[in-house]
Design a protein around this motif. Structure first.
Motif, PDB file in Angstrom:
ATOM      1  N   GLU A 248       5.858  -9.468  41.596  1.00  0.00           N
ATOM      2  CA  GLU A 248       5.917  -9.584  40.530  1.00  0.00           C
ATOM      3  C   GLU A 248       4.415 -10.097  39.783  1.00  0.00           C
ATOM      4  OE1 GLU A 248       8.174  -8.326  38.434  1.00  0.00           O
ATOM      5  OE2 GLU A 248       9.476  -7.929  40.093  1.00  0.00           O
ATOM      6  N   SER A 249       4.055 -11.258  40.609  1.00  0.00           N
ATOM      7  CA  SER A 249       2.476 -11.624  40.075  1.00  0.00           C
ATOM      8  C   SER A 249       1.770 -10.453  40.163  1.00  0.00           C
ATOM      9  CB  SER A 249       2.267 -13.024  40.876  1.00  0.00           C
ATOM     10  OG  SER A 249       1.009 -13.444  40.726  1.00  0.00           O
ATOM     11  N   ASN A 250       1.761  -9.894  41.495  1.00  0.00           N
ATOM     12  CA  ASN A 250       0.513  -8.984  41.467  1.00  0.00           C
ATOM     13  C   ASN A 250       0.948  -7.890  40.606  1.00  0.00           C
ATOM     14  OD1 ASN A 250      -0.316 -10.301  43.769  1.00  0.00           O
ATOM     15  ND2 ASN A 250       0.706  -9.302  45.384  1.00  0.00           N
ATOM     16  N   LEU A 251       2.097  -7.275  40.305  1.00  0.00           N
ATOM     17  CA  LEU A 251       2.496  -6.219  39.412  1.00  0.00           C
ATOM     18  C   LEU A 251       2.085  -6.668  37.995  1.00  0.00           C
ATOM     19  CD1 LEU A 251       6.160  -5.150  40.535  1.00  0.00           C
ATOM     20  CD2 LEU A 251       3.811  -3.903  40.568  1.00  0.00           C
ATOM     21  N   ASN A 252       2.117  -7.785  37.420  1.00  0.00           N
ATOM     22  CA  ASN A 252       1.581  -8.484  36.357  1.00  0.00           C
ATOM     23  C   ASN A 252       0.092  -8.479  36.200  1.00  0.00           C
ATOM     24  OD1 ASN A 252       4.102  -8.841  35.354  1.00  0.00           O
ATOM     25  ND2 ASN A 252       3.974 -10.913  36.083  1.00  0.00           N
ATOM     26  N   ASP A 253      -0.566  -9.001  37.306  1.00  0.00           N
ATOM     27  CA  ASP A 253      -2.064  -8.635  37.492  1.00  0.00           C
ATOM     28  C   ASP A 253      -2.485  -7.158  37.277  1.00  0.00           C
ATOM     29  OD1 ASP A 253      -2.067 -11.520  37.537  1.00  0.00           O
ATOM     30  OD2 ASP A 253      -2.302 -11.479  39.856  1.00  0.00           O
ATOM     31  N   ALA A 254      -1.926  -6.395  38.127  1.00  0.00           N
ATOM     32  CA  ALA A 254      -2.175  -4.994  37.893  1.00  0.00           C
ATOM     33  C   ALA A 254      -2.074  -4.295  36.722  1.00  0.00           C
ATOM     34  CB  ALA A 254      -1.229  -4.165  39.080  1.00  0.00           C
TER      35      ALA A 254
ATOM     36  N   SER B  77      -4.672  -2.466  31.720  1.00  0.00           N
ATOM     37  CA  SER B  77      -4.637  -2.386  30.326  1.00  0.00           C
ATOM     38  C   SER B  77      -6.155  -2.633  29.848  1.00  0.00           C
ATOM     39  CB  SER B  77      -3.554  -3.313  29.757  1.00  0.00           C
ATOM     40  OG  SER B  77      -3.918  -3.566  28.240  1.00  0.00           O
ATOM     41  N   GLN B  78      -6.656  -3.521  30.763  1.00  0.00           N
ATOM     42  CA  GLN B  78      -8.261  -3.812  30.112  1.00  0.00           C
ATOM     43  C   GLN B  78      -9.211  -2.652  30.524  1.00  0.00           C
ATOM     44  OE1 GLN B  78      -9.668  -7.120  32.555  1.00  0.00           O
ATOM     45  NE2 GLN B  78     -11.749  -7.029  31.824  1.00  0.00           N
ATOM     46  N   VAL B  79      -9.025  -1.906  31.590  1.00  0.00           N
ATOM     47  CA  VAL B  79      -9.822  -0.779  31.786  1.00  0.00           C
ATOM     48  C   VAL B  79      -9.525   0.404  30.851  1.00  0.00           C
ATOM     49  CG1 VAL B  79     -10.036   1.234  33.603  1.00  0.00           C
ATOM     50  CG2 VAL B  79      -9.968  -1.100  34.294  1.00  0.00           C
ATOM     51  N   THR B  80      -7.936   0.332  30.459  1.00  0.00           N
ATOM     52  CA  THR B  80      -7.632   1.574  29.465  1.00  0.00           C
ATOM     53  C   THR B  80      -8.309   1.224  28.340  1.00  0.00           C
ATOM     54  OG1 THR B  80      -5.506   1.875  30.692  1.00  0.00           O
ATOM     55  CG2 THR B  80      -6.033   2.740  28.442  1.00  0.00           C
TER      56      THR B  80
END
Length: 277
Positions: A186-192, A197-200
């Motif tokens: 879940e932590s990795n998914l949240n980071d991804a 979102s930042q890249v977008t």
């Protein structure tokens, strides 16, 4: 005569406390129920009165925290958990409690175990050991009361409290490893998601900037190209040493780039020469 009077007073006059009710039987058959206070009956063995505390909250513990006394229950996703819980109940109908069931306390225990297994079978492992415990307690209470009422047991279920809801001791370490892996996932998914979102947002900002420049370019192409050229050159040459001289017989007599390098500690330099405009 004194003995007769003593026997009559002892077997015919009864005092019941405010929390008690008395069940009167005639030759062993149920006759009626009396409330708190002073009650009169025929002398023993014609009639008999049995007192019951109907206000007392009785507790029946199911399962134990000791590994030697497991109470294993199967969940919806076919996992096994070790459960320990307490059932609190009271008597709501003294005559039914006395005469309807042979062993009412044992019946309460067996009904609670059956209701718990039927309820947990509708929940997965995560719910049964986590945020679904309150809902399980409520459903078990409803199931128990419905079954006990069908038995005409005279029992009122007050509450069901889960004390323990854990995997069996043999798989505790493996279960903790699975939980740790799920949390890491879940932590990795949240980071991804945050990175995406930042890249977008960055791409959207660059796209909006490009659209603005394109609108200016359509209006004045030459001016826009020259401005972009100047901005690009400024970005490229802004952080390096540079000396601009006119072409011809002009020779730099001072080592300007070398002096600037020594003062600033930078090692990049560019010398640009061009024709005189």
């Amino acid at each position: 005569g004194g003995l007769v009077l003593l026997w009559l007073s002892w077997s015919s006059v009864h005092r019941l406390g405010p929390e008690q009710q008395g069940v009167v039987t005639t030759f062993g058959k149920y006759s009626h129920t009396v409330g708190p206070g002073i009650a009169m009956t025929a002398p023993f063995p014609i009639q008999r009165l049995e007192k019951l505390d109907t206000q007392q909250i009785r507790t029946t513990p199911i399962g134990s925290s000791k590994s030697s006394n497991d109470n294993l229950v199967l969940t919806k996703d076919q996992n096994i958990i070790d459960m320990a819980y307490d059932v609190r109940w009271s008597i709501k109908s003294p005559e039914r409690f006395l005469f309807q069931l042979d062993q009412p306390e044992q019946t309460v225990q067996e009904v609670s175990e059956s209701a718990m297994r039927a309820t947990v079978a509708n929940f997965n492992l995560t719910q049964a050991i986590g945020d679904g415990r309150a809902e399980i307690e409520g459903q078990v209470l409803e199931r128990m009361q419905a079954i006990l009422d069908e038995y005409r047991s005279g029992v009122l279920v007050q509450s069901v409290s889960i004390r323990q809801s854990d995997p069996p001791a043999e798989v505790t370490d493996a279960f903790r490893a699975v939980n740790a892996a799920q949390q890491k996932r879940e932590s990795n998914l949240n980071d991804a998601r945050a990175y995406a979102s930042q890249v977008t947002q960055l791409a959207l900002g660059e796209t909006a900037e490009f659209d603005k420049i394109y609108e200016q370019y359509k209006t004045a192409p030459e001016v826009t190209k020259r401005r972009l050229y100047y901005e690009t050159m400024e970005q490229i040459l802004g952080k390096v040493d540079k000396t601009i001289v006119e072409s011809g017989a002009v020779t730099p007599y001072l080592p300007l780039p070398e002096m600037q390098r020594r003062n600033s500690g930078e090692s990049n330099s560019v010398t640009v020469t061009g024709k005189k405009q």
